[in-house]
Structures are given as structure tokens and as C-alpha cells.
Design a protein around this motif. Structure first.
Motif, PDB file in Angstrom:
ATOM      1  N   ILE A   1      18.716   0.848  -9.712  1.00  0.00           N
ATOM      2  CA  ILE A   1      19.401   0.514  -8.460  1.00  0.00           C
ATOM      3  C   ILE A   1      18.677   1.173  -7.290  1.00  0.00           C
ATOM      4  CG2 ILE A   1      21.508   0.933  -7.120  1.00  0.00           C
ATOM      5  CD1 ILE A   1      23.105   0.541  -9.706  1.00  0.00           C
ATOM      6  N   ARG A  57      19.215  13.475  -9.840  1.00  0.00           N
ATOM      7  CA  ARG A  57      18.168  14.303  -9.251  1.00  0.00           C
ATOM      8  C   ARG A  57      18.348  15.773  -9.659  1.00  0.00           C
ATOM      9  NH1 ARG A  57      19.317  14.784  -3.244  1.00  0.00           N
ATOM     10  NH2 ARG A  57      20.931  16.120  -4.119  1.00  0.00           N
ATOM     11  N   TYR A  79      20.922   3.524 -12.841  1.00  0.00           N
ATOM     12  CA  TYR A  79      20.974   4.039 -11.478  1.00  0.00           C
ATOM     13  C   TYR A  79      19.596   4.240 -10.883  1.00  0.00           C
ATOM     14  CZ  TYR A  79      25.883   4.048 -11.008  1.00  0.00           C
ATOM     15  OH  TYR A  79      27.165   3.601 -10.867  1.00  0.00           O
ATOM     16  N   GLU A  99      37.868   5.115  -3.341  1.00  0.00           N
ATOM     17  CA  GLU A  99      37.482   6.491  -3.034  1.00  0.00           C
ATOM     18  C   GLU A  99      38.735   7.320  -2.719  1.00  0.00           C
ATOM     19  OE1 GLU A  99      34.456   8.350  -2.596  1.00  0.00           O
ATOM     20  OE2 GLU A  99      33.479   6.789  -3.760  1.00  0.00           O
ATOM     21  N   ASN A 105      26.441   5.027   4.017  1.00  0.00           N
ATOM     22  CA  ASN A 105      27.533   4.618   3.125  1.00  0.00           C
ATOM     23  C   ASN A 105      27.145   4.780   1.670  1.00  0.00           C
ATOM     24  OD1 ASN A 105      29.416   3.989   5.005  1.00  0.00           O
ATOM     25  ND2 ASN A 105      28.919   1.809   5.099  1.00  0.00           N
ATOM     26  N   LEU A 106      25.914   4.407   1.367  1.00  0.00           N
ATOM     27  CA  LEU A 106      25.433   4.526  -0.003  1.00  0.00           C
ATOM     28  C   LEU A 106      25.465   5.986  -0.446  1.00  0.00           C
ATOM     29  CD1 LEU A 106      24.021   2.683  -2.226  1.00  0.00           C
ATOM     30  CD2 LEU A 106      21.939   3.826  -1.512  1.00  0.00           C
ATOM     31  N   ILE A 157      27.685  -0.018  -0.219  1.00  0.00           N
ATOM     32  CA  ILE A 157      26.899  -0.087   1.013  1.00  0.00           C
ATOM     33  C   ILE A 157      27.765  -0.552   2.183  1.00  0.00           C
ATOM     34  CG2 ILE A 157      25.029  -1.371   2.130  1.00  0.00           C
ATOM     35  CD1 ILE A 157      23.578  -1.236  -0.602  1.00  0.00           C
ATOM     36  N   ARG A 186      26.353   9.640  -5.120  1.00  0.00           N
ATOM     37  CA  ARG A 186      26.646  10.840  -5.896  1.00  0.00           C
ATOM     38  C   ARG A 186      25.949  10.798  -7.249  1.00  0.00           C
ATOM     39  NH1 ARG A 186      32.054  10.446  -3.670  1.00  0.00           N
ATOM     40  NH2 ARG A 186      32.542   9.033  -5.353  1.00  0.00           N
ATOM     41  N   ALA A 187      25.965   9.607  -7.863  1.00  0.00           N
ATOM     42  CA  ALA A 187      25.315   9.469  -9.170  1.00  0.00           C
ATOM     43  C   ALA A 187      23.814   9.745  -9.034  1.00  0.00           C
ATOM     44  CB  ALA A 187      25.556   8.070  -9.727  1.00  0.00           C
ATOM     45  N   ILE A 194      16.898  -0.866  -4.155  1.00  0.00           N
ATOM     46  CA  ILE A 194      17.344  -0.690  -2.772  1.00  0.00           C
ATOM     47  C   ILE A 194      16.212  -0.114  -1.926  1.00  0.00           C
ATOM     48  CG2 ILE A 194      18.990   0.452  -1.241  1.00  0.00           C
ATOM     49  CD1 ILE A 194      20.987   0.415  -3.496  1.00  0.00           C
ATOM     50  N   ALA A 216      22.284  11.600  -6.758  1.00  0.00           N
ATOM     51  CA  ALA A 216      22.079  13.032  -6.523  1.00  0.00           C
ATOM     52  C   ALA A 216      22.268  13.813  -7.823  1.00  0.00           C
ATOM     53  CB  ALA A 216      23.045  13.528  -5.458  1.00  0.00           C
ATOM     54  N   ARG A 251      27.336   8.394   0.502  1.00  0.00           N
ATOM     55  CA  ARG A 251      28.652   9.002   0.282  1.00  0.00           C
ATOM     56  C   ARG A 251      29.511   8.196  -0.680  1.00  0.00           C
ATOM     57  NH1 ARG A 251      32.543   7.314   4.829  1.00  0.00           N
ATOM     58  NH2 ARG A 251      31.628   5.373   5.502  1.00  0.00           N
ATOM     59  N   SER A 252      28.877   7.326  -1.464  1.00  0.00           N
ATOM     60  CA  SER A 252      29.634   6.526  -2.432  1.00  0.00           C
ATOM     61  C   SER A 252      29.389   7.051  -3.840  1.00  0.00           C
ATOM     62  CB  SER A 252      29.166   5.072  -2.365  1.00  0.00           C
ATOM     63  OG  SER A 252      27.875   4.981  -2.933  1.00  0.00           O
ATOM     64  N   ARG A 253      29.979   6.381  -4.813  1.00  0.00           N
ATOM     65  CA  ARG A 253      29.770   6.782  -6.203  1.00  0.00           C
ATOM     66  C   ARG A 253      28.307   6.622  -6.595  1.00  0.00           C
ATOM     67  NH1 ARG A 253      30.132   2.039  -9.948  1.00  0.00           N
ATOM     68  NH2 ARG A 253      30.942   3.308 -11.626  1.00  0.00           N
ATOM     69  N   VAL A 254      27.632   5.639  -5.976  1.00  0.00           N
ATOM     70  CA  VAL A 254      26.223   5.417  -6.303  1.00  0.00           C
ATOM     71  C   VAL A 254      25.378   6.585  -5.794  1.00  0.00           C
ATOM     72  CG1 VAL A 254      24.291   3.829  -6.082  1.00  0.00           C
ATOM     73  CG2 VAL A 254      26.611   2.940  -6.132  1.00  0.00           C
ATOM     74  N   TYR A 296      34.024   0.176  -8.203  1.00  0.00           N
ATOM     75  CA  TYR A 296      33.397  -0.721  -7.228  1.00  0.00           C
ATOM     76  C   TYR A 296      31.891  -0.696  -7.396  1.00  0.00           C
ATOM     77  CZ  TYR A 296      32.579   3.493  -4.362  1.00  0.00           C
ATOM     78  OH  TYR A 296      32.182   4.713  -3.908  1.00  0.00           O
ATOM     79  N   ALA A 355      24.219   1.564   6.392  1.00  0.00           N
ATOM     80  CA  ALA A 355      24.269   1.166   4.983  1.00  0.00           C
ATOM     81  C   ALA A 355      23.819   2.319   4.093  1.00  0.00           C
ATOM     82  CB  ALA A 355      23.391  -0.061   4.753  1.00  0.00           C
TER      83      ALA A 355
END
Lengths: 281, 389
Positions: B260, B241, B257, A142, B227-228, A132, B235-236, B264, B238, B230-233, A126, B224
Motif C-alpha cells: 500500500i 517501521r 501494508y 476512529e 489523513n493517511l 485518505i 499507524r500500521a 501511494i 509506522a 493519522r489513520s489505521r494505515v 475502513y 490526504a
């Protein structure tokens, strides 16, 4: 509730004995120092291919060439028929090559689950906007991938620590989490860089069992770099010995153990007659 | 059958933002209290003075900006000191699209446009402010993604100086140095946020209306961001980092990334800048200086790096710091030493700067996780209370 088997959550290697990795005449040097000097080998599905050699023999450099961190000056590396030279590391990972690291490279500020979910990165299908909003697809993906990760957690016996921060875990468990993260990537080729370095006997036995089980259940290609000779000789189908970046021997574990060049590389000239088995460098 | 408290039975709820009923109840309570306080004069006995109300509004808008910085710097680990530039871009985009045009009679009866302004609706200028800033982020990102650490920090500082120069020199758009220009008007579909009036039968002042607008926007953008994270984005980011080489070998394209994150983050900054300065009412180029960037860095450092609630706490802390200093100056014992004019030992502005620096240093040394870290410790204490384990 029934225990999940690994092959229910991860893809298997397919037909046994198919060539998946071809390394041909790879040369890599750093300003005159030859790290890898004319190395060639092949890895098949359902094969445990071990690379051994004294410190500085170029074992990790070979891993780095395959992963795309280093670009060899000469030679070719092909994975399932695709040339890997010049391909970015993230793309190579996407092709189905996963690895662990000699010095643990986990993400310390994340939980075990998050580390494993990171392994699923390329399987989580996704985009950023969906991330978001987190409705529908993102949420479903997930949950679906979490199931795969839970299968791996179960396989590796990580249930009690799944929500612990990785930096809080003892060394042996961290190594195990790193194996889990590589597994989560659903690789066709798994590269393990010294998975039992610094472990006690019990932890080593556990790890050997995991590696054996992964091979048994999934039948994927595994490359193992390790100094723990008893484990290598027990598990490996093929052993490849290196010294100063040069290949010195390839063969079955028993052939390697009796190879005079290998013994010389490990123990030096004057001990040329001593057996190599058990004598880790 | 009753489930024991805290038991989750599916993966979706395990990954949820609020995992327990208690957390959900507290969150709703927090919103209710916020609404009650915002309603201030008309809803209940607690009354805030107008200047406190407007400070609350500023703090809420600043929270959105801090969230933006936390996405790139806290989550992605890319130290950006260029936040002021993106805030400024948002503020000017909003002012140009939503502000009024200023004209003067030129030679021969022709009216000349002194400062451009299209007087458009907030539904247009608000998203546009975010998008323009995000586009700028998109343009800057390819340069920035090749750098990291101090080098990236330097490049982004350069961005601030570049921006200040442009804001000073593009006179028909920005009003030029020193003068500034009027800002966008908070007007959405005929509803005016910038003057008091009846809403659903209640009289709300300008500040109260803005407070509710800010609260809703912050809720949306905070969710938002959560949500960001805790998503794959998230995590990527972090992962990049913490260990970028390992992240790459996990299949995460670094440049993509970072880009991105930049886009944002800039979007958030654009939105925050537009809203914040529309409340200020006057836009001058000098406002978007390096110090503003530092202020935002301080917000996330003091609030809590890579957390949503930390961004908000930090923004409130920094926004209310001048007010606290003012209050200190009014204390009977201190009034002689802290003054508004330079006659005393130290003036309020100086004290504010000193405290500002002290807090940054203090938090970095004593509580690197910021106010969020303190909150976690307090929470854990009460979780186990009256036991100490």
C-alpha cells in the motif's frame, strides 16, 4: 460520569471452562538444540494458566509457536478448534490471540494512545481510500474505537500519560501500556510474557491486580509466563513446569510447589528437599 | 458556558489536524500569504521576478514528490532510492498523453510518427500519470516487500538504472537519448495554465497561474497524506517501521501494508513528475538519474522525516538552494571566488554540490528531525515565552 467497566468495551470469554487452546506434542528445535520437546497442554476460558521454568526452558518459544513466529517441526496447536500451524502471525492475531513481550516491544515513537489504537487495528473497519478522505466511516470508526481504548486507559490508570510518547515513560508504565495494547486487541487468549520482570514490589502488585481484574471481568483464557513465584502461585489456576523444553509437571499451584521434579529443576540435585515457593530462578 | 482554550470535548476533534483555534488561524493566514505572494504582480506591492515565481512553482510540485517519498521512507521506513524512476514514469506518461505528436514526411509521402503524443486534456494525463506510476509501484512492491534496509535501497537503485535505460531506448515515446521530447501541456478544459491571461478579471502570468494550480494540488495531496498518517494505515506503517515483528503480531499484514505504501508513494511521485516536467518543457532521459533520487531523500531528511510540513519545507529548501548559491556568488566579497564559469576558485555548481552534501550530513548529525524539528523547538519557545519552561 460513570467509570467504564472493562467488559463494556471488550468482549468476554463466554462460557467458563471451555477449551480454547490445545497444544499437543509440540517439538521445536534449532539446529539440534531442542527448544521445545514434546509439550502438550490445554487452556480454558476463564483460566489463568501459568508456565514456569528456569531460564532457557522454552517458555517464550512456546509463545512464539502459538503466535506463529516459529513453526514447530512436530505436533499441533489448535485455537478454538482451528489449526494454527502455518498460519501467518497477523492472521493468528486476528483470530483473537494477543500477547505481550518479555523485552517490551512497544512502538517507541508513538504516543500511548497510538500504541493502543494499533491494538485496535483489526477492529478499525475502513480501507485505505477512506483513510485518505477521512469522511464518514473512517472518522466514525476512529471515534468508536477510541472509546474502547479510553476504557482500557481508564482501567489501567494511564490517563495522565495517554498522550506521552512511549519512549519517555518509565519501564513499569511501559509494561502496563503493553498490557493495554494486547487488551485493545480484544483477545480471547491473552499471553503475558514476564509481565512483572524487573519491577519493584509496588509495580508487581499493581500488575497482579490488573491481571486478576482482567480475568474477573472478561473471563478470557490467560497464559502467564513468569519467574515471580509468589505471584504465579497466588494467581494461577494451573501451573505448567518446563525444564530444557521438556514438560516436568502440571497441576495446581500447591501440587507444583511440592513436586520433587520441579524443586530439582529449580534448585539442583543437592537441594532436592528444599521448598520451591518463593525461590525464583 | 465558555470552554477553556485547548479543551476538546469529543474524540473526533481530539484526533483533528488542527486542534486549536490558533492553529486554524495560522493555517488560514499561511494560505492567505501564499495567495498574496502568488498573486504577486497583480494583487499587491510585493513583486517576485518571474524566475522566483517559477522556482516557487517547482518547489510546490517537488513538495508533492517529497510527500510521496515520505510516505514510503519516512512513514513506512522502507528506504527507497528509486523515486526518480516513478517521477520519470509520471513525467513520460503525461508527456505521451498530453504532449503534441511530432511527425516527419517519410518515403512516398507517408507521414511518419517520430514521437508519439495524443494532446489530451490535463484531466486525463494528470491522473493517468499517477496511476501508471502507482501500477509500476504495485509491480515492484512484491519484490521490494521481501527486502528491507540496505537491500531494499540497492534494489530500488537498480530500478533507477532500469528506468533510465528504458527512457533512453523507447525512442518513439521518449525521443531517445540526448534529444528528449516535448512535455504535456498544462491545459484543462480549455483553460491554459501555460500562458498568461485574465482570470476573474485579473491578469495572471503563466507562473502565477501555475503557482495557484500547484498550491491547490499540494493542499489536496498534503491533506490526504496528513489523513493517511493519522489513520489505521499510517499507524500500521509506522509500526512496521519501528518494530515489524511486533507489528505483525498486532495483526498487521506486513507485505500488504508495504505494498500500500509503495503504491501511494508512487502515485504521488507520478503526479509530481508529470506536473514538474510539464513546467520544465523538455523531457530528457538523463534527468531521471540516481542524483534525482538522492535529491528527494535529501528533501525529506532536511525537511523532516514522516511529516507533511517537513516534506514541504525540505522541497523548498532544496529547490531554492541553487538560487541561494547564485546570490552568494553575487556578493561583492565573494564574487571573485565563486563564479559561474570555471575561471574562479570554485564555480556555483560545485559550491551547490558541496552545500548539498554538507546539509545532509549536518542535519543527520545535528537535527535528525530536520527543519520540522527546528520549527517545533521555535514553536515551543514562543509557546512558553517569556518563560523558559
Amino acid at each position: 460520569m460513570r467509570a467504564l467497566r472493562l467488559h463494556e468495551v471488550l468482549p468476554a470469554g463466554g462460557e467458563s471452562g471451555r477449551v480454547i487452546l490445545e497444544v499437543e506434542d509440540v517439538h521445536l528445535s534449532f539446529a539440534g538444540v531442542k527448544a521445545v520437546d514434546g509439550v502438550s497442554f490445554r487452556v480454558h476460558t476463564n483460566e489463568l494458566f501459568a508456565i514456569i521454568g528456569p531460564n532457557g526452558a522454552g517458555k517464550t518459544s512456546i509463545f512464539n509457536c502459538i503466535s506463529g513466529v516459529y513453526r514447530p517441526q512436530q505436533g499441533s496447536i489448535r485455537f478454538q478448534g482451528r489449526d494454527l500451524l502455518g498460519v501467518r502471525p497477523d492472521r493468528i492475531a486476528g483470530l483473537g490471540i494477543a500477547r505481550t513481550f518479555q523485552n517490551i516491544e512497544l512502538f517507541p515513537q508513538m504516543t500511548v494512545l497510538d500504541n493502543l489504537m494499533l491494538g485496535r487495528h483489526q477492529h478499525l473497519n475502513y480501507g485505505t481510500l477512506a483513510a485518505i478522505a477521512r469522511v464518514g466511516k473512517a472518522s466514525r470508526e476512529e471515534a468508536r474505537n477510541r472509546e474502547v481504548v479510553e476504557g482500557i486507559v481508564e482501567f489501567l490508570g494511564l490517563q495522565p500519560v495517554r498522550k506521552s510518547y512511549v519512549s519517555m515513560l518509565p519501564y513499569g508504565l511501559q509494561k502496563r501500556v503493553e498490557l493495554g495494547r494486547a487488551l485493545a486487541m480484544a483477545p480471547q487468549l491473552l499471553m503475558l510474557d514476564e509481565p512483572v520482570a524487573g519491577m519493584n514490589l509496588e509495580e508487581t502488585e499493581d500488575m497482579a491486580r490488573f491481571i486478576h481484574d482482567i480475568r474477573w471481568e472478561l473471563g478470557i483464557g490467560i497464559i502467564l509466563v513468569e519467574h515471580e513465584m509468589r505471584m504465579v502461585m497466588d494467581l494461577a489456576d494451573t501451573v505448567f513446569a518446563l525444564d530444557f523444553g521438556r514438560p516436568i509437571a502440571v497441576g495446581t499451584p500447591s501440587e507444583i510447589q511440592n513436586n520433587p521434579d520441579v524443586i530439582r529443576a529449580y534448585l539442583g540435585e543437592e537441594h532436592g528437599t528444599a521448598p520451591a515457593g518463593g525461590g525464583a530462578a | 458556558m465558555r470552554l477553556r482554550p485547548g479543551l476538546v470535548t469529543d474524540y473526533r476533534s481530539d484526533a483533528g489536524i488542527f486542534k486549536s483555534v490558533t492553529q486554524r488561524v495560522w493555517f488560514v493566514l499561511l494560505i492567505v500569504v501564499a495567495v498574496y505572494l502568488g498573486g504577486g504582480g497583480s494583487l499587491g506591492p510585493v513583486k517576485f521576478s518571474p524566475d522566483i515565481m517559477i522556482l516557487l512553482v517547482y518547489a510546490l510540485f517537488a513538495s508533492i514528490g517529497a510527500l510521496g517519498l515520505n510516505i514510503i521512507t519516512g512513514m513506512g521506513g522502507q528506504i527507497s532510492l528509486g523515486h526518480a524512476f516513478f517521477l520519470g514514469l509520471g513525467a513520460y506518461t503525461a508527456a505521451i498523453l498530453g504532449g503534441v505528436e511530432q511527425t516527419r514526411a517519410g518515403a512516398g509521402g507517408v507521414t511518419e510518427v517520430v514521437i508519439r503524443g495524443y494532446g489530451l486534456d490535463m484531466l486525463i494525463w494528470l491522473p493517468a500519470a499517477g496511476i501508471v506510476a502507482a501500477l509500476a509501484g504495485l509491480i515492484v512492491a512484491p519484490v521490494a516487500t521481501r527486502l528491507r534496509g540496505l537491500y531494499l535501497a540497492f534494489v530500488t537503485v537498480g530500478l533507477v538504472f532500469l528506468g533510465e535505460h528504458i527512457f533512453r531506448e523507447a525512442k518513439t515515446l521518449t525521443g531517445g537519448a540526448g534529444n528528449g521530447r516535448p512535455t504535456a501541456e498544462h491545459r484543462m478544459l480549455g483553460f491554459r495554465f501555460d500562458e498568461g491571461g485574465e482570470v476573474f478579471g485579473l491578469y495572471l502570468s503563466k507562473a502565477q497561474k501555475l503557482f495557484f494550480l500547484a498550491l491547490i494540488l499540494l493542499l489536496v495531496m498534503g491533506l490526504a497524506a496528513k489523513n493517511l498518517f493519522r489513520s489505521r494505515v499510517g499507524r500500521a506503517l509506522a509500526a512496521i517501521r519501528d518494530r515489524d515483528i511486533a507489528a505483525e503480531m498486532m495483526g498487521i499484514p506486513l507485505a500488504r501494508y508495504k505494498l500500500i505504501a509503495f503504491v501511494i508513494s508512487s502515485f504521488y511521485a507520478g503526479i509530481a513528475g508529470a506536473l514538474f516536467w510539464a513546467v520544465v518543457g523538455r523531457l530528457t532521459a538523463e534527468g531521471f538519474n540516481f542524483l534525482l533520487s538522492i535529491k528527494y531523500v535529501a528533501m525529506i531528511l532536511i525537511g523532516g522525516v514522516a511529516t507533511v510540513s517537513g516534506s514541504i519545507m525540505g522541497a523548498f529548501f532544496i529547490t531554492f538552494l541553487p538560487k541561494v548559491v547564485e546570490w552568494l556568488a553575487s556578493l561583492p566579497g565573494l564574487a571573485d571566488y565563486i563564479t559561474k564559469d570555471p575561471s574562479g576558485m570554485i564555480n556555483t555548481f560545485q559550491l551547490e554540490q558541496i552545500l548539498f552534501g554538507l546539509f545532509i550530513v549536518g542535519f543527520l548529525i545535528l537535527e535528525p528531525m530536520g527543519l520540522y524539528g527546528i520549527w517545533i523547538r521555535v514553536r515551543n519557545y514562543w509557546k512558553g515565552w517569556p518563560f523558559s519552561y
